[in-house]
Design a protein around this motif. Structure first.
Motif, short mmCIF file in Angstrom:
data_model
loop_
_atom_site.label_atom_id
_atom_site.label_comp_id
_atom_site.label_asym_id
_atom_site.label_seq_id
_atom_site.Cartn_x
_atom_site.Cartn_y
_atom_site.Cartn_z
N TYR A 347 0.83 -1.20 -0.07
CA TYR A 347 0.13 -0.12 -0.03
C TYR A 347 0.93 1.12 0.02
N VAL A 348 2.20 1.11 0.44
CA VAL A 348 3.03 2.58 0.14
C VAL A 348 3.86 2.24 -1.16
N LYS A 351 1.80 1.28 -4.04
CA LYS A 351 0.92 2.42 -4.07
C LYS A 351 -0.61 1.74 -4.46
N LYS A 353 -4.46 0.55 -4.40
CA LYS A 353 -5.58 1.21 -3.86
C LYS A 353 -6.19 0.39 -2.54
N LYS A 377 9.87 5.43 1.84
CA LYS A 377 9.30 5.79 0.59
C LYS A 377 10.17 6.19 -0.65
N SER A 380 9.45 3.66 -3.37
CA SER A 380 8.33 3.42 -3.92
C SER A 380 8.59 3.52 -5.41
N LYS A 383 4.57 6.14 -9.89
CA LYS A 383 3.10 6.32 -9.95
C LYS A 383 2.54 4.72 -9.86
N PRO A 384 1.29 4.61 -9.50
CA PRO A 384 0.61 3.58 -9.43
C PRO A 384 0.52 2.82 -10.64
#
Length: 506
Positions: A347-348, A351, A353, A377, A380, A383-384
Protein backbone atom coordinates in the motif's frame (compact mmCIF):
# COMPACT_ATOMS: atom_id res chain seq x y z
CA UNK A 1 -28.53 62.66 19.46
CA UNK A 2 -30.14 61.63 22.78
CA UNK A 3 -27.85 60.33 25.47
CA UNK A 4 -29.55 56.93 25.56
CA UNK A 5 -29.05 56.50 21.81
CA UNK A 6 -25.33 57.31 22.05
CA UNK A 7 -24.95 54.87 24.92
CA UNK A 8 -26.71 52.12 22.94
CA UNK A 9 -24.44 52.67 19.93
CA UNK A 10 -21.38 52.59 22.15
CA UNK A 11 -22.44 49.30 23.72
CA UNK A 12 -23.16 47.80 20.34
CA UNK A 13 -19.75 48.81 19.02
CA UNK A 14 -18.11 47.36 22.09
CA UNK A 15 -19.98 44.08 21.67
CA UNK A 16 -19.06 43.87 18.00
CA UNK A 17 -15.43 44.52 18.90
CA UNK A 18 -15.52 41.79 21.53
CA UNK A 19 -17.12 39.36 19.09
CA UNK A 20 -14.45 40.04 16.46
CA UNK A 21 -11.73 39.59 19.07
CA UNK A 22 -13.22 36.29 20.24
CA UNK A 23 -13.57 35.09 16.66
CA UNK A 24 -9.92 35.93 16.05
CA UNK A 25 -8.90 34.06 19.19
CA UNK A 26 -11.03 31.09 18.16
CA UNK A 27 -9.44 31.05 14.73
CA UNK A 28 -5.98 31.18 16.29
CA UNK A 29 -6.88 28.29 18.59
CA UNK A 30 -8.17 26.25 15.66
CA UNK A 31 -5.03 26.99 13.69
CA UNK A 32 -2.81 26.02 16.62
CA UNK A 33 -4.77 22.80 17.09
CA UNK A 34 -4.29 21.98 13.41
CA UNK A 35 -0.55 22.60 13.72
CA UNK A 36 -0.33 20.35 16.77
CA UNK A 37 -2.35 17.56 15.12
CA UNK A 38 -0.17 17.68 12.00
CA UNK A 39 2.96 17.62 14.11
CA UNK A 40 1.77 14.65 16.14
CA UNK A 41 0.73 12.76 12.98
CA UNK A 42 4.09 13.46 11.29
CA UNK A 43 2.42 15.51 8.56
CA UNK A 44 4.21 18.40 6.87
CA UNK A 45 4.56 21.32 9.31
CA UNK A 46 6.20 24.61 8.39
CA UNK A 47 8.76 26.17 10.70
CA UNK A 48 6.76 29.38 10.62
CA UNK A 49 3.77 27.45 11.99
CA UNK A 50 5.78 25.94 14.83
CA UNK A 51 7.08 29.38 15.78
CA UNK A 52 3.51 30.36 16.70
CA UNK A 53 3.51 27.78 19.47
CA UNK A 54 4.72 28.58 23.00
CA UNK A 55 8.31 27.60 23.72
CA UNK A 56 7.18 24.85 26.08
CA UNK A 57 4.96 23.36 23.37
CA UNK A 58 7.77 23.48 20.81
CA UNK A 59 10.13 21.73 23.19
CA UNK A 60 7.51 19.09 24.02
CA UNK A 61 6.83 18.44 20.34
CA UNK A 62 10.54 18.04 19.69
CA UNK A 63 10.78 15.41 22.43
CA UNK A 64 7.67 13.61 21.15
CA UNK A 65 8.97 13.47 17.58
CA UNK A 66 12.34 12.16 18.78
CA UNK A 67 10.66 9.45 20.83
CA UNK A 68 8.33 8.51 17.97
CA UNK A 69 11.28 8.14 15.60
CA UNK A 70 13.17 6.00 18.11
CA UNK A 71 10.12 3.82 18.80
CA UNK A 72 9.45 3.31 15.08
CA UNK A 73 13.06 2.26 14.49
CA UNK A 74 12.99 -0.14 17.46
CA UNK A 75 9.68 -1.62 16.31
CA UNK A 76 11.12 -2.28 12.85
CA UNK A 77 14.21 -3.91 14.36
CA UNK A 78 12.06 -6.01 16.69
CA UNK A 79 9.82 -7.26 13.87
CA UNK A 80 12.82 -8.10 11.70
CA UNK A 81 14.61 -9.94 14.51
CA UNK A 82 11.44 -11.81 15.48
CA UNK A 83 10.93 -12.95 11.89
CA UNK A 84 14.57 -14.09 11.66
CA UNK A 85 14.29 -15.89 15.01
CA UNK A 86 11.31 -17.93 13.83
CA UNK A 87 13.11 -18.77 10.59
CA UNK A 88 16.28 -19.88 12.42
CA UNK A 89 14.26 -21.89 14.94
CA UNK A 90 12.50 -23.79 12.15
CA UNK A 91 15.81 -24.49 10.41
CA UNK A 92 17.44 -25.64 13.66
CA UNK A 93 14.52 -27.99 14.28
CA UNK A 94 14.99 -29.41 10.80
CA UNK A 95 18.71 -29.89 11.29
CA UNK A 96 18.24 -31.61 14.67
CA UNK A 97 15.60 -33.91 13.24
CA UNK A 98 17.75 -34.88 10.29
CA UNK A 99 20.74 -35.64 12.53
CA UNK A 100 18.83 -37.62 15.18
CA UNK A 101 16.14 -39.43 13.23
CA UNK A 102 17.24 -40.00 9.69
CA UNK A 103 20.48 -41.67 8.48
CA UNK A 104 22.29 -39.63 5.88
CA UNK A 105 21.88 -42.41 3.30
CA UNK A 106 18.11 -42.45 3.75
CA UNK A 107 17.37 -38.72 3.96
CA UNK A 108 15.23 -38.54 0.80
CA UNK A 109 11.91 -40.30 1.46
CA UNK A 110 11.24 -40.01 -2.27
CA UNK A 111 13.59 -39.98 -5.21
CA UNK A 112 15.36 -36.63 -5.70
CA UNK A 113 18.02 -35.47 -8.12
CA UNK A 114 21.46 -34.72 -6.76
CA UNK A 115 22.07 -31.02 -5.98
CA UNK A 116 23.82 -29.22 -8.79
CA UNK A 117 25.61 -25.89 -8.45
CA UNK A 118 25.03 -23.70 -11.49
CA UNK A 119 27.48 -21.07 -12.62
CA UNK A 120 25.99 -17.56 -12.49
CA UNK A 121 28.96 -15.47 -13.50
CA UNK A 122 27.13 -14.38 -16.63
CA UNK A 123 24.29 -12.07 -15.50
CA UNK A 124 22.36 -12.71 -18.71
CA UNK A 125 22.70 -16.48 -18.48
CA UNK A 126 19.51 -18.48 -18.77
CA UNK A 127 20.95 -21.18 -16.52
CA UNK A 128 19.41 -19.52 -13.46
CA UNK A 129 15.98 -20.70 -14.53
CA UNK A 130 15.02 -23.56 -12.24
CA UNK A 131 12.60 -25.99 -13.87
CA UNK A 132 10.22 -27.77 -11.52
CA UNK A 133 10.54 -31.27 -12.94
CA UNK A 134 7.64 -32.60 -10.85
CA UNK A 135 5.81 -31.62 -7.71
CA UNK A 136 7.27 -34.67 -5.94
CA UNK A 137 10.89 -33.60 -6.53
CA UNK A 138 13.00 -31.01 -4.86
CA UNK A 139 14.22 -28.20 -7.12
CA UNK A 140 17.76 -28.19 -8.38
CA UNK A 141 20.05 -25.90 -6.44
CA UNK A 142 21.44 -22.67 -7.86
CA UNK A 143 24.34 -20.52 -6.80
CA UNK A 144 22.83 -17.99 -4.40
CA UNK A 145 25.81 -15.88 -3.34
CA UNK A 146 26.65 -12.59 -5.04
CA UNK A 147 23.20 -11.65 -6.32
CA UNK A 148 22.84 -8.47 -4.22
CA UNK A 149 24.31 -6.45 -7.09
CA UNK A 150 21.59 -7.88 -9.36
CA UNK A 151 18.44 -7.04 -7.36
CA UNK A 152 15.93 -8.17 -9.97
CA UNK A 153 17.65 -11.49 -10.50
CA UNK A 154 17.75 -11.88 -6.72
CA UNK A 155 14.02 -11.19 -6.37
CA UNK A 156 13.26 -13.72 -9.11
CA UNK A 157 15.28 -16.41 -7.35
CA UNK A 158 13.64 -15.62 -3.99
CA UNK A 159 10.09 -16.09 -5.27
CA UNK A 160 11.13 -19.13 -7.33
CA UNK A 161 12.75 -20.76 -4.32
CA UNK A 162 9.75 -20.14 -2.05
CA UNK A 163 7.38 -21.44 -4.73
CA UNK A 164 9.40 -24.66 -4.96
CA UNK A 165 9.35 -25.01 -1.16
CA UNK A 166 5.56 -24.79 -1.18
CA UNK A 167 5.26 -27.36 -3.94
CA UNK A 168 7.61 -29.67 -2.06
CA UNK A 169 5.58 -29.34 1.14
CA UNK A 170 2.40 -30.15 -0.73
CA UNK A 171 3.52 -33.01 -2.90
CA UNK A 172 6.51 -34.63 -1.26
CA UNK A 173 4.69 -37.22 0.84
CA UNK A 174 1.37 -37.42 -0.93
CA UNK A 175 1.16 -41.20 -0.82
CA UNK A 176 1.89 -41.49 2.89
CA UNK A 177 0.48 -38.48 4.69
CA UNK A 178 -1.96 -36.59 2.52
CA UNK A 179 -4.33 -39.51 2.06
CA UNK A 180 -4.28 -40.19 5.78
CA UNK A 181 -5.03 -36.61 6.81
CA UNK A 182 -7.33 -35.33 4.07
CA UNK A 183 -10.60 -37.23 3.50
CA UNK A 184 -11.01 -36.01 -0.08
CA UNK A 185 -9.34 -37.62 -3.05
CA UNK A 186 -6.61 -35.49 -4.60
CA UNK A 187 -6.63 -35.17 -8.36
CA UNK A 188 -4.02 -34.21 -10.92
CA UNK A 189 -4.28 -30.88 -12.67
CA UNK A 190 -4.32 -30.72 -16.49
CA UNK A 191 -0.53 -30.53 -16.55
CA UNK A 192 -0.11 -33.66 -14.46
CA UNK A 193 1.18 -31.71 -11.46
CA UNK A 194 -0.17 -32.71 -8.09
CA UNK A 195 -3.15 -30.68 -6.96
CA UNK A 196 -4.65 -30.85 -3.46
CA UNK A 197 -8.08 -29.24 -3.18
CA UNK A 198 -9.94 -29.92 0.08
CA UNK A 199 -11.88 -26.67 -0.13
CA UNK A 200 -14.09 -27.69 -3.04
CA UNK A 201 -17.18 -28.73 -1.12
CA UNK A 202 -20.78 -29.49 -1.97
CA UNK A 203 -21.47 -25.75 -1.89
CA UNK A 204 -19.36 -25.49 -5.06
CA UNK A 205 -21.01 -27.89 -7.55
CA UNK A 206 -19.28 -29.26 -10.65
CA UNK A 207 -19.23 -27.07 -13.71
CA UNK A 208 -22.00 -28.94 -15.51
CA UNK A 209 -24.62 -31.01 -13.72
CA UNK A 210 -28.09 -32.28 -14.46
CA UNK A 211 -29.60 -29.08 -13.03
CA UNK A 212 -27.96 -27.11 -15.81
CA UNK A 213 -29.79 -29.08 -18.48
CA UNK A 214 -33.10 -27.93 -17.02
CA UNK A 215 -32.19 -24.26 -17.46
CA UNK A 216 -33.89 -22.74 -20.52
CA UNK A 217 -31.53 -19.76 -20.68
CA UNK A 218 -28.30 -21.53 -21.72
CA UNK A 219 -28.34 -24.05 -24.55
CA UNK A 220 -25.57 -26.44 -23.51
CA UNK A 221 -25.90 -28.62 -26.58
CA UNK A 222 -25.02 -25.76 -28.94
CA UNK A 223 -22.04 -24.71 -26.83
CA UNK A 224 -20.76 -28.05 -25.52
CA UNK A 225 -17.32 -27.44 -27.02
CA UNK A 226 -17.01 -24.14 -25.09
CA UNK A 227 -18.07 -25.44 -21.69
CA UNK A 228 -16.10 -27.82 -19.51
CA UNK A 229 -16.99 -31.32 -18.50
CA UNK A 230 -17.71 -32.20 -14.91
CA UNK A 231 -14.15 -33.20 -13.98
CA UNK A 232 -12.33 -30.37 -15.74
CA UNK A 233 -10.02 -28.13 -13.75
CA UNK A 234 -11.51 -24.71 -12.90
CA UNK A 235 -9.22 -22.56 -10.70
CA UNK A 236 -12.08 -20.22 -9.72
CA UNK A 237 -14.94 -22.66 -9.40
CA UNK A 238 -18.02 -21.16 -7.74
CA UNK A 239 -21.70 -21.85 -7.32
CA UNK A 240 -23.75 -21.73 -10.54
CA UNK A 241 -20.79 -20.75 -12.74
CA UNK A 242 -20.34 -22.71 -15.94
CA UNK A 243 -16.65 -23.50 -16.45
CA UNK A 244 -14.84 -22.96 -19.73
CA UNK A 245 -13.30 -25.91 -21.53
CA UNK A 246 -10.31 -23.68 -22.33
CA UNK A 247 -9.06 -21.42 -19.52
CA UNK A 248 -5.86 -20.38 -21.25
CA UNK A 249 -2.59 -20.28 -19.35
CA UNK A 250 -4.29 -21.01 -16.02
CA UNK A 251 -4.72 -24.54 -17.30
CA UNK A 252 -0.99 -25.05 -16.62
CA UNK A 253 -0.86 -23.80 -13.01
CA UNK A 254 0.07 -25.89 -9.99
CA UNK A 255 -2.64 -25.62 -7.35
CA UNK A 256 -1.89 -25.83 -3.63
CA UNK A 257 -4.77 -25.47 -1.18
CA UNK A 258 -3.34 -27.58 1.60
CA UNK A 259 0.12 -28.31 2.94
CA UNK A 260 1.72 -29.79 6.01
CA UNK A 261 4.63 -28.34 7.94
CA UNK A 262 5.17 -31.49 9.96
CA UNK A 263 8.61 -33.05 10.26
CA UNK A 264 8.25 -35.45 7.37
CA UNK A 265 7.05 -32.78 4.95
CA UNK A 266 9.66 -30.25 6.07
CA UNK A 267 12.35 -32.83 5.33
CA UNK A 268 11.78 -32.29 1.63
CA UNK A 269 12.11 -28.52 1.94
CA UNK A 270 15.07 -28.39 4.35
CA UNK A 271 17.71 -27.93 1.68
CA UNK A 272 15.67 -25.31 -0.17
CA UNK A 273 15.02 -23.41 3.07
CA UNK A 274 18.76 -23.05 3.62
CA UNK A 275 19.16 -21.75 0.08
CA UNK A 276 16.21 -19.38 0.61
CA UNK A 277 17.78 -17.91 3.74
CA UNK A 278 21.00 -17.12 1.86
CA UNK A 279 18.95 -15.32 -0.78
CA UNK A 280 16.93 -13.26 1.72
CA UNK A 281 20.05 -12.21 3.63
CA UNK A 282 21.36 -10.53 0.47
CA UNK A 283 18.34 -8.20 0.39
CA UNK A 284 19.97 -6.20 3.17
CA UNK A 285 22.66 -5.09 0.70
CA UNK A 286 20.20 -4.06 -2.03
CA UNK A 287 19.40 -0.37 -2.48
CA UNK A 288 16.07 -0.22 -4.37
CA UNK A 289 16.41 3.55 -4.81
CA UNK A 290 18.92 2.87 -7.59
CA UNK A 291 16.42 0.79 -9.60
CA UNK A 292 14.58 2.40 -12.50
CA UNK A 293 10.80 2.26 -12.89
CA UNK A 294 10.49 -1.14 -14.58
CA UNK A 295 13.13 -2.72 -12.35
CA UNK A 296 11.57 -1.36 -9.18
CA UNK A 297 8.07 -2.55 -10.12
CA UNK A 298 9.16 -6.12 -10.92
CA UNK A 299 11.44 -6.25 -7.85
CA UNK A 300 8.74 -5.31 -5.33
CA UNK A 301 6.07 -7.56 -6.87
CA UNK A 302 8.39 -10.56 -6.53
CA UNK A 303 9.44 -9.63 -3.00
CA UNK A 304 5.83 -9.17 -1.88
CA UNK A 305 4.73 -12.55 -3.20
CA UNK A 306 7.72 -14.33 -1.63
CA UNK A 307 7.23 -12.52 1.69
CA UNK A 308 3.56 -13.52 1.92
CA UNK A 309 4.43 -17.17 1.31
CA UNK A 310 7.27 -16.97 3.83
CA UNK A 311 4.89 -15.42 6.37
CA UNK A 312 2.53 -18.41 6.11
CA UNK A 313 5.42 -20.78 6.83
CA UNK A 314 6.61 -18.71 9.79
CA UNK A 315 3.31 -17.76 11.41
CA UNK A 316 0.76 -20.18 10.00
CA UNK A 317 -2.35 -19.51 7.93
CA UNK A 318 -4.49 -16.74 9.51
CA UNK A 319 -8.25 -17.06 9.83
CA UNK A 320 -9.99 -13.91 8.67
CA UNK A 321 -8.86 -10.54 7.38
CA UNK A 322 -8.09 -9.16 10.85
CA UNK A 323 -5.45 -11.79 11.52
CA UNK A 324 -4.21 -11.57 7.96
CA UNK A 325 -3.71 -7.83 8.42
CA UNK A 326 -1.76 -8.51 11.63
CA UNK A 327 0.41 -11.03 9.76
CA UNK A 328 1.06 -8.52 6.97
CA UNK A 329 2.25 -6.03 9.58
CA UNK A 330 4.56 -8.53 11.29
CA UNK A 331 6.10 -10.19 8.26
CA UNK A 332 8.95 -8.02 6.96
CA UNK A 333 12.22 -8.18 5.06
CA UNK A 334 15.20 -5.90 5.57
CA UNK A 335 15.96 -4.31 2.21
CA UNK A 336 18.80 -1.80 1.96
CA UNK A 337 18.92 -1.33 5.73
CA UNK A 338 15.17 -0.67 6.15
CA UNK A 339 12.42 -3.03 7.26
CA UNK A 340 9.57 -3.40 4.76
CA UNK A 341 6.44 -5.23 5.89
CA UNK A 342 4.05 -6.85 3.44
CA UNK A 343 1.42 -4.17 4.10
CA UNK A 344 4.02 -1.44 3.57
CA UNK A 345 5.09 -2.96 0.24
CA UNK A 346 1.53 -3.32 -1.04
CA UNK A 347 0.00 0.00 0.00
CA UNK A 348 2.98 2.37 0.22
CA UNK A 349 5.74 1.06 -2.03
CA UNK A 350 3.46 -0.28 -4.79
CA UNK A 351 0.77 2.35 -4.04
CA UNK A 352 -2.16 -0.05 -4.36
CA UNK A 353 -5.63 1.31 -3.63
CA UNK A 354 -7.49 0.38 -0.45
CA UNK A 355 -9.17 -2.97 -1.17
CA UNK A 356 -12.80 -1.91 -0.86
CA UNK A 357 -13.75 -5.28 -2.36
CA UNK A 358 -12.55 -6.64 1.01
CA UNK A 359 -14.37 -4.37 3.43
CA UNK A 360 -12.76 -5.56 6.66
CA UNK A 361 -9.23 -5.24 5.32
CA UNK A 362 -10.04 -1.80 3.90
CA UNK A 363 -11.42 -0.65 7.25
CA UNK A 364 -8.35 -1.88 9.15
CA UNK A 365 -6.04 -0.04 6.74
CA UNK A 366 -8.07 3.16 7.09
CA UNK A 367 -8.06 3.00 10.90
CA UNK A 368 -4.41 2.08 11.36
CA UNK A 369 -2.00 4.40 9.61
CA UNK A 370 1.06 2.59 8.26
CA UNK A 371 4.29 3.91 9.75
CA UNK A 372 6.72 4.51 6.91
CA UNK A 373 9.78 6.74 7.00
CA UNK A 374 10.69 9.23 4.28
CA UNK A 375 13.70 7.07 3.40
CA UNK A 376 11.46 4.07 2.83
CA UNK A 377 9.09 6.10 0.66
CA UNK A 378 12.01 6.86 -1.67
CA UNK A 379 11.96 3.18 -2.65
CA UNK A 380 8.36 3.29 -3.89
CA UNK A 381 7.34 3.23 -7.54
CA UNK A 382 6.85 6.65 -9.14
CA UNK A 383 3.16 6.25 -9.98
CA UNK A 384 0.58 3.54 -9.24
CA UNK A 385 0.33 0.57 -11.58
CA UNK A 386 -3.25 -0.77 -11.32
CA UNK A 387 -2.37 -3.94 -13.25
CA UNK A 388 -0.30 -5.08 -10.24
CA UNK A 389 -3.65 -6.19 -8.79
CA UNK A 390 -3.37 -9.24 -11.06
CA UNK A 391 0.18 -10.02 -9.91
CA UNK A 392 0.01 -9.75 -6.11
CA UNK A 393 -1.17 -12.88 -4.30
CA UNK A 394 -2.04 -12.96 -0.62
CA UNK A 395 -2.63 -16.72 -0.69
CA UNK A 396 -6.43 -16.55 -0.85
CA UNK A 397 -8.71 -18.64 -3.08
CA UNK A 398 -9.69 -15.53 -5.10
CA UNK A 399 -6.10 -14.29 -5.48
CA UNK A 400 -4.36 -14.41 -8.88
CA UNK A 401 -1.70 -17.00 -9.60
CA UNK A 402 1.93 -16.36 -8.64
CA UNK A 403 4.49 -16.03 -11.38
CA UNK A 404 7.94 -14.49 -11.65
CA UNK A 405 8.18 -10.96 -13.07
CA UNK A 406 11.21 -9.66 -14.92
CA UNK A 407 12.41 -6.07 -15.22
CA UNK A 408 12.83 -6.34 -18.97
CA UNK A 409 9.21 -7.37 -19.72
CA UNK A 410 7.24 -6.43 -16.59
CA UNK A 411 4.65 -4.28 -18.42
CA UNK A 412 3.89 -7.01 -20.97
CA UNK A 413 3.84 -9.61 -18.18
CA UNK A 414 1.32 -7.57 -16.18
CA UNK A 415 -0.93 -7.19 -19.21
CA UNK A 416 -0.67 -10.95 -19.72
CA UNK A 417 -1.49 -11.48 -16.02
CA UNK A 418 -4.68 -9.44 -16.40
CA UNK A 419 -5.73 -11.29 -19.54
CA UNK A 420 -4.95 -14.71 -18.05
CA UNK A 421 -6.83 -13.97 -14.82
CA UNK A 422 -9.90 -12.68 -16.64
CA UNK A 423 -9.97 -15.65 -19.00
CA UNK A 424 -9.80 -18.09 -16.07
CA UNK A 425 -12.12 -16.33 -13.60
CA UNK A 426 -14.88 -14.80 -15.73
CA UNK A 427 -17.80 -17.09 -16.50
CA UNK A 428 -21.50 -17.36 -17.22
CA UNK A 429 -24.14 -18.71 -14.86
CA UNK A 430 -26.55 -21.47 -15.83
CA UNK A 431 -29.16 -18.73 -16.27
CA UNK A 432 -27.02 -16.80 -18.72
CA UNK A 433 -25.74 -14.08 -16.37
CA UNK A 434 -22.16 -12.90 -16.80
CA UNK A 435 -20.20 -13.59 -13.58
CA UNK A 436 -17.04 -11.69 -12.69
CA UNK A 437 -14.90 -11.91 -9.53
CA UNK A 438 -15.00 -9.06 -7.04
CA UNK A 439 -11.31 -8.34 -7.56
CA UNK A 440 -11.94 -7.71 -11.25
CA UNK A 441 -15.02 -5.57 -10.57
CA UNK A 442 -12.98 -3.44 -8.15
CA UNK A 443 -10.26 -2.97 -10.78
CA UNK A 444 -12.75 -2.21 -13.56
CA UNK A 445 -14.26 0.71 -11.63
CA UNK A 446 -11.31 2.82 -12.63
CA UNK A 447 -11.62 1.81 -16.29
CA UNK A 448 -15.27 1.43 -17.31
CA UNK A 449 -18.78 1.96 -15.93
CA UNK A 450 -21.05 -0.96 -15.08
CA UNK A 451 -23.23 -0.52 -18.16
CA UNK A 452 -20.26 -1.08 -20.48
CA UNK A 453 -18.41 -3.61 -18.34
CA UNK A 454 -19.62 -6.75 -20.20
CA UNK A 455 -18.43 -5.34 -23.52
CA UNK A 456 -15.07 -4.43 -21.93
CA UNK A 457 -14.69 -7.96 -20.52
CA UNK A 458 -15.26 -9.62 -23.89
CA UNK A 459 -12.19 -7.86 -25.32
CA UNK A 460 -10.04 -10.12 -23.13
CA UNK A 461 -11.76 -13.38 -24.04
CA UNK A 462 -11.15 -15.65 -27.06
CA UNK A 463 -13.50 -14.82 -29.96
CA UNK A 464 -15.96 -17.69 -29.50
CA UNK A 465 -16.17 -17.22 -25.73
CA UNK A 466 -16.67 -13.48 -26.25
CA UNK A 467 -19.48 -14.12 -28.75
CA UNK A 468 -21.14 -16.51 -26.28
CA UNK A 469 -20.95 -13.92 -23.47
CA UNK A 470 -22.31 -11.18 -25.74
CA UNK A 471 -25.23 -13.42 -26.73
CA UNK A 472 -26.05 -14.22 -23.06
CA UNK A 473 -25.83 -10.57 -22.01
CA UNK A 474 -28.02 -9.46 -24.91
CA UNK A 475 -30.66 -12.05 -24.07
CA UNK A 476 -30.79 -11.05 -20.41
CA UNK A 477 -31.12 -7.38 -21.23
CA UNK A 478 -34.01 -8.07 -23.60
CA UNK A 479 -35.71 -10.37 -21.13
CA UNK A 480 -35.31 -8.33 -17.93
CA UNK A 481 -34.90 -4.80 -19.36
CA UNK A 482 -31.94 -4.00 -17.10
CA UNK A 483 -28.62 -2.37 -17.93
CA UNK A 484 -26.55 -4.39 -15.46
CA UNK A 485 -26.40 -7.86 -16.96
CA UNK A 486 -23.69 -9.29 -14.72
CA UNK A 487 -23.19 -10.60 -11.22
CA UNK A 488 -20.19 -10.20 -8.90
CA UNK A 489 -18.65 -13.27 -7.27
CA UNK A 490 -17.57 -12.72 -3.65
CA UNK A 491 -13.91 -12.68 -2.63
CA UNK A 492 -13.19 -16.10 -1.13
CA UNK A 493 -10.53 -15.84 1.58
CA UNK A 494 -9.67 -19.42 2.43
CA UNK A 495 -6.06 -20.47 1.83
CA UNK A 496 -5.03 -21.45 -1.69
CA UNK A 497 -2.08 -20.77 -3.99
CA UNK A 498 -1.82 -21.11 -7.76
CA UNK A 499 1.68 -21.22 -9.27
CA UNK A 500 2.61 -20.69 -12.90
CA UNK A 501 5.56 -22.75 -14.19
CA UNK A 502 8.70 -20.88 -15.23
CA UNK A 503 7.86 -21.38 -18.88
CA UNK A 504 4.49 -21.85 -20.51
CA UNK A 505 3.97 -24.05 -23.57
CA UNK A 506 4.02 -22.11 -26.81
Amino acid sequence: MPCSSRSSNSCRMQLEHDVRRLEQLLEEERYMRSVLENALEHAAVKLSDLSLLPNEAQELLSHILTLETTITRLEEEFVSLHFQLIQERNERRLAEYRLKQVPLEALPLCSHPQPKIIDTTDPLSDTLVVQQEAATKLPRQVAVIGLSNQPNLLSEEIVRCMRNIFLSLAGSCKSASVSDIMPQQSTPSPTGNYSISPFWSSSEPPAISSSHVESPQVDLQCHSDLLASENSFDPYKSRDKLSWADIGNYGFVNELSWMSTGKEQLEFAAEALGQFRLLVEQLGRVNPIHLDGEERLAFWINIYNALMMHAYLAYGVPRGDMKLFSLMQKAAYTVGGHSFSASCIEYVILKMKLPIHRSQMSLLLALQKLKVSDEQKKSSIMKPEPLAAFALSCGMYSSPAVKIYTARNVREELESAQRDFMRASVGVSKKGKLLIPKLLHFFARGVVDDANLPAWVTHFLPPRQAAFVEHCVSQRRQRFLVSRAFGVLPFENHFRYLFFPDKLPC
